[in-house]
Scaffold this motif. Structure first.
Motif, PDB file in Angstrom:
ATOM      1  N   ALA A 137       0.842  -1.186   0.000  1.00  0.00           N
ATOM      2  CA  ALA A 137       0.000   0.000   0.000  1.00  0.00           C
ATOM      3  C   ALA A 137       0.883   1.245   0.000  1.00  0.00           C
ATOM      4  O   ALA A 137       2.008   1.210   0.510  1.00  0.00           O
ATOM      5  CB  ALA A 137      -0.922   0.004   1.212  1.00  0.00           C
ATOM      6  N   PRO A 138       0.406   2.350  -0.559  1.00  0.00           N
ATOM      7  CA  PRO A 138       1.211   3.571  -0.588  1.00  0.00           C
ATOM      8  C   PRO A 138       1.662   3.992   0.802  1.00  0.00           C
ATOM      9  O   PRO A 138       0.863   4.029   1.741  1.00  0.00           O
ATOM     10  CB  PRO A 138       0.258   4.602  -1.195  1.00  0.00           C
ATOM     11  CG  PRO A 138      -0.685   3.797  -2.022  1.00  0.00           C
ATOM     12  CD  PRO A 138      -0.884   2.525  -1.250  1.00  0.00           C
ATOM     13  N   ARG A 147       6.109  -3.537   2.286  1.00  0.00           N
ATOM     14  CA  ARG A 147       5.508  -4.753   1.766  1.00  0.00           C
ATOM     15  C   ARG A 147       5.178  -5.710   2.898  1.00  0.00           C
ATOM     16  O   ARG A 147       5.980  -5.906   3.818  1.00  0.00           O
ATOM     17  CB  ARG A 147       6.468  -5.420   0.773  1.00  0.00           C
ATOM     18  CG  ARG A 147       5.878  -6.635   0.076  1.00  0.00           C
ATOM     19  CD  ARG A 147       6.890  -7.274  -0.841  1.00  0.00           C
ATOM     20  NE  ARG A 147       8.023  -7.825  -0.098  1.00  0.00           N
ATOM     21  CZ  ARG A 147       9.087  -8.374  -0.669  1.00  0.00           C
ATOM     22  NH1 ARG A 147       9.174  -8.432  -1.989  1.00  0.00           N
ATOM     23  NH2 ARG A 147      10.073  -8.848   0.088  1.00  0.00           N
ATOM     24  N   GLU A 148       4.011  -6.312   2.820  1.00  0.00           N
ATOM     25  CA  GLU A 148       3.529  -7.206   3.862  1.00  0.00           C
ATOM     26  C   GLU A 148       3.238  -8.578   3.280  1.00  0.00           C
ATOM     27  O   GLU A 148       2.580  -8.698   2.242  1.00  0.00           O
ATOM     28  CB  GLU A 148       2.260  -6.634   4.510  1.00  0.00           C
ATOM     29  CG  GLU A 148       1.631  -7.540   5.561  1.00  0.00           C
ATOM     30  CD  GLU A 148       0.299  -7.023   6.072  1.00  0.00           C
ATOM     31  OE1 GLU A 148      -0.093  -7.409   7.196  1.00  0.00           O
ATOM     32  OE2 GLU A 148      -0.354  -6.233   5.360  1.00  0.00           O
ATOM     33  N   LEU A 149       3.706  -9.596   3.956  1.00  0.00           N
ATOM     34  CA  LEU A 149       3.342 -10.962   3.589  1.00  0.00           C
ATOM     35  C   LEU A 149       1.952 -11.249   4.129  1.00  0.00           C
ATOM     36  O   LEU A 149       1.735 -11.256   5.344  1.00  0.00           O
ATOM     37  CB  LEU A 149       4.354 -11.959   4.149  1.00  0.00           C
ATOM     38  CG  LEU A 149       4.025 -13.442   3.942  1.00  0.00           C
ATOM     39  CD1 LEU A 149       3.938 -13.783   2.458  1.00  0.00           C
ATOM     40  CD2 LEU A 149       5.062 -14.318   4.627  1.00  0.00           C
ATOM     41  N   LYS A 177     -11.993  -5.104   3.966  1.00  0.00           N
ATOM     42  CA  LYS A 177     -12.004  -3.827   4.658  1.00  0.00           C
ATOM     43  C   LYS A 177     -11.231  -2.791   3.853  1.00  0.00           C
ATOM     44  O   LYS A 177     -10.366  -3.143   3.054  1.00  0.00           O
ATOM     45  CB  LYS A 177     -11.361  -3.966   6.042  1.00  0.00           C
ATOM     46  CG  LYS A 177     -11.992  -5.019   6.937  1.00  0.00           C
ATOM     47  CD  LYS A 177     -11.217  -5.151   8.241  1.00  0.00           C
ATOM     48  CE  LYS A 177     -11.822  -6.206   9.139  1.00  0.00           C
ATOM     49  NZ  LYS A 177     -11.054  -6.348  10.408  1.00  0.00           N
ATOM     50  N   PRO A 178     -11.512  -1.507   4.057  1.00  0.00           N
ATOM     51  CA  PRO A 178     -10.723  -0.481   3.362  1.00  0.00           C
ATOM     52  C   PRO A 178      -9.224  -0.620   3.600  1.00  0.00           C
ATOM     53  O   PRO A 178      -8.433  -0.292   2.706  1.00  0.00           O
ATOM     54  CB  PRO A 178     -11.267   0.827   3.949  1.00  0.00           C
ATOM     55  CG  PRO A 178     -12.675   0.502   4.314  1.00  0.00           C
ATOM     56  CD  PRO A 178     -12.631  -0.928   4.807  1.00  0.00           C
ATOM     57  N   GLU A 179      -8.837  -1.106   4.762  1.00  0.00           N
ATOM     58  CA  GLU A 179      -7.428  -1.300   5.071  1.00  0.00           C
ATOM     59  C   GLU A 179      -6.766  -2.359   4.198  1.00  0.00           C
ATOM     60  O   GLU A 179      -5.538  -2.448   4.161  1.00  0.00           O
ATOM     61  CB  GLU A 179      -7.247  -1.691   6.544  1.00  0.00           C
ATOM     62  CG  GLU A 179      -7.859  -0.706   7.525  1.00  0.00           C
ATOM     63  CD  GLU A 179      -9.268  -1.092   7.925  1.00  0.00           C
ATOM     64  OE1 GLU A 179      -9.442  -1.634   9.042  1.00  0.00           O
ATOM     65  OE2 GLU A 179     -10.196  -0.852   7.123  1.00  0.00           O
ATOM     66  N   ASP A 180      -7.562  -3.167   3.508  1.00  0.00           N
ATOM     67  CA  ASP A 180      -7.018  -4.181   2.610  1.00  0.00           C
ATOM     68  C   ASP A 180      -6.626  -3.612   1.254  1.00  0.00           C
ATOM     69  O   ASP A 180      -6.049  -4.329   0.430  1.00  0.00           O
ATOM     70  CB  ASP A 180      -8.031  -5.315   2.405  1.00  0.00           C
ATOM     71  CG  ASP A 180      -8.330  -6.069   3.687  1.00  0.00           C
ATOM     72  OD1 ASP A 180      -7.392  -6.339   4.457  1.00  0.00           O
ATOM     73  OD2 ASP A 180      -9.519  -6.391   3.918  1.00  0.00           O
ATOM     74  N   THR A 181      -6.941  -2.368   1.004  1.00  0.00           N
ATOM     75  CA  THR A 181      -6.612  -1.740  -0.270  1.00  0.00           C
ATOM     76  C   THR A 181      -5.106  -1.719  -0.482  1.00  0.00           C
ATOM     77  O   THR A 181      -4.357  -1.200   0.347  1.00  0.00           O
ATOM     78  CB  THR A 181      -7.166  -0.316  -0.324  1.00  0.00           C
ATOM     79  OG1 THR A 181      -8.596  -0.358  -0.257  1.00  0.00           O
ATOM     80  CG2 THR A 181      -6.755   0.379  -1.619  1.00  0.00           C
ATOM     81  N   GLN A 186       3.279  -9.148 -11.632  1.00  0.00           N
ATOM     82  CA  GLN A 186       3.331  -7.699 -11.736  1.00  0.00           C
ATOM     83  C   GLN A 186       2.354  -6.995 -10.807  1.00  0.00           C
ATOM     84  O   GLN A 186       2.393  -5.774 -10.688  1.00  0.00           O
ATOM     85  CB  GLN A 186       3.073  -7.261 -13.180  1.00  0.00           C
ATOM     86  CG  GLN A 186       4.161  -7.712 -14.149  1.00  0.00           C
ATOM     87  CD  GLN A 186       3.944  -7.180 -15.551  1.00  0.00           C
ATOM     88  OE1 GLN A 186       2.953  -6.495 -15.831  1.00  0.00           O
ATOM     89  NE2 GLN A 186       4.876  -7.484 -16.434  1.00  0.00           N
ATOM     90  N   GLY A 187       1.515  -7.751 -10.162  1.00  0.00           N
ATOM     91  CA  GLY A 187       0.599  -7.189  -9.190  1.00  0.00           C
ATOM     92  C   GLY A 187      -0.786  -6.943  -9.747  1.00  0.00           C
ATOM     93  O   GLY A 187      -0.965  -6.715 -10.942  1.00  0.00           O
ATOM     94  N   THR A 188      -1.759  -7.000  -8.869  1.00  0.00           N
ATOM     95  CA  THR A 188      -3.131  -6.686  -9.217  1.00  0.00           C
ATOM     96  C   THR A 188      -3.713  -5.782  -8.134  1.00  0.00           C
ATOM     97  O   THR A 188      -3.527  -6.019  -6.941  1.00  0.00           O
ATOM     98  CB  THR A 188      -3.973  -7.968  -9.387  1.00  0.00           C
ATOM     99  OG1 THR A 188      -5.295  -7.632  -9.805  1.00  0.00           O
ATOM    100  CG2 THR A 188      -4.043  -8.777  -8.100  1.00  0.00           C
ATOM    101  N   GLN A 189      -4.390  -4.727  -8.561  1.00  0.00           N
ATOM    102  CA  GLN A 189      -4.897  -3.725  -7.634  1.00  0.00           C
ATOM    103  C   GLN A 189      -6.195  -4.185  -6.997  1.00  0.00           C
ATOM    104  O   GLN A 189      -7.137  -4.587  -7.684  1.00  0.00           O
ATOM    105  CB  GLN A 189      -5.122  -2.393  -8.355  1.00  0.00           C
ATOM    106  CG  GLN A 189      -5.729  -1.297  -7.475  1.00  0.00           C
ATOM    107  CD  GLN A 189      -4.763  -0.781  -6.439  1.00  0.00           C
ATOM    108  OE1 GLN A 189      -3.617  -0.464  -6.752  1.00  0.00           O
ATOM    109  NE2 GLN A 189      -5.221  -0.693  -5.184  1.00  0.00           N
ATOM    110  N   VAL A 190      -6.247  -4.101  -5.681  1.00  0.00           N
ATOM    111  CA  VAL A 190      -7.463  -4.344  -4.922  1.00  0.00           C
ATOM    112  C   VAL A 190      -7.833  -3.055  -4.205  1.00  0.00           C
ATOM    113  O   VAL A 190      -7.034  -2.511  -3.439  1.00  0.00           O
ATOM    114  CB  VAL A 190      -7.285  -5.483  -3.901  1.00  0.00           C
ATOM    115  CG1 VAL A 190      -8.504  -5.590  -2.988  1.00  0.00           C
ATOM    116  CG2 VAL A 190      -7.042  -6.796  -4.619  1.00  0.00           C
TER     117      VAL A 190
END
Length: 119
Positions: free
Chosen positions: A40-41, A45-47, A84-88, A111-115
């Motif tokens: 997240a901005p 990085r979190e596992l 939850k919004p925190e999962d963004t 390459q990542g996918t946006q949630v």
């Protein structure tokens, strides 16, 4: 020769669900393990979750009891419930194992996918 692609991200309302897929292609021999990470901005990085070849799973405290990781021969998945919004964040898949007739090692990232979880 080993490539990984992710899909399943998108915009969802709080309390909703998404299922992320991580598809591995190439002449792989096996997958030793995989993990889902998120970024997240302004945050490190979190596992989020991981799974071994023996199907042992581990989850971050922030997603425990809401997310479920799974895999098969050439793909991995992350079922996300009660979002939850925190999962963004941008979610990344990582896989490692061996490939080819010589069973050389590989370690690849998508390459990542946006949630985005928002009203």
């Amino acid at each position: 020769q080993v490539h990984l692609r992710e899909s399943g991200g998108g915009l969802v309302q709080p309390g909703g669900s998404l299922r992320l897929s991580c598809i591995l292609s190439g002449n792989i021999f096996n997958i030793d393990g995989m993990g889902w990470y998120r970024l997240a901005p302004g945050k490190e990085r979190e596992l989020v979750a991981s799974i071994t070849s023996a199907e042992t799973t581990q989850y971050a405290d922030s997603v425990k009891d809401r997310f479920k990781i799974s895999r098969d021969r050439s793909a991995g998945y992350l079922q996300m419930n009660t979002l939850k919004p925190e999962d963004t964040a941008i979610y990344y898949c990582n896989m490692y194992g061996t490939k080819g007739k010589n069973r050389d090692g590989y370690d690849v990232w998508g390459q990542g996918t946006q949630v985005t979880v928002s009203s």
